[in-house]
Design an enzyme around this catalytic site. Sequence first.
Site, mmCIF file in Angstrom:
data_model
loop_
_atom_site.group_PDB
_atom_site.id
_atom_site.type_symbol
_atom_site.label_atom_id
_atom_site.label_comp_id
_atom_site.label_asym_id
_atom_site.label_seq_id
_atom_site.Cartn_x
_atom_site.Cartn_y
_atom_site.Cartn_z
ATOM 1 N NE ARG A 123 -2.803 0.481 3.514
ATOM 2 C CZ ARG A 123 -3.685 0.207 4.470
ATOM 3 N NH1 ARG A 123 -4.906 -0.144 4.163
ATOM 4 N NH2 ARG A 123 -3.326 0.270 5.730
ATOM 5 N NE ARG A 156 -1.273 4.007 6.711
ATOM 6 C CZ ARG A 156 -2.393 3.668 7.326
ATOM 7 N NH1 ARG A 156 -3.336 4.558 7.487
ATOM 8 N NH2 ARG A 156 -2.589 2.452 7.763
#
Length: 210
Positions: A123, A156
């Site tokens: 991601r 992240r």
Amino acid sequence: MNLILLGAPGAGKGTQAEVICEHLNIPAISTGNIIREALKNGTELGLKAKSFMDSGALVPDEVVIDIIKERLAKDDCKNGFILDGFPRTVPQAEALDAMGIQIDKVIDIEVADEKIMQRLSGRRVCQDCGASYHVDYKPSKAEGTCDKCGGKTVQRKDDHPDTIKDRLHVYHEQTEPLKDYYEKTGKLTIVEGQEEVADTSALTLKALEA
Ligand SMILES: [Zn+2]
């Protein structure tokens, strides 16, 4: 219908909560959200939670439970609710029972660890606009650059492989025993997470009728 959704981080629990929410028109209640809500409204419990958070401590179970109790007493929960992210441990489930909260069904979204690893570690999120990408499933046109705003896409901290491993470990240790807990009451239904979100959603809706 009063529901609990279980599943590892990255199993797509939040998305399935939205699907059920829309289908049954009952609110999806996530612990993080209601704590933020209580903080925003400056309720007594919100302030209590804040005092723990300010000192860097976890909000203790009894405070979280009281906040949930307060939330479940609201009008929009009259016809049912979906608890997402609570209970997270067996003692929390026992506390929920002790509160006299009747649970009709527990749906567990199952996704293999390797799959979760692949989903989360791939991601990427745009630093500027928050748009979300995936290196395998939904790559941006130019690597590292957001299609929408040209910002930089980054991984992240929560999605770093080591962090994911830690989060999965905590899940297996602390949360997974809830499957046994609810299996014994005959309330547990397992939904196997599919490649396509729509396929998982179809299984979730079927599980509601089972
Ligand atoms: Zn962007």
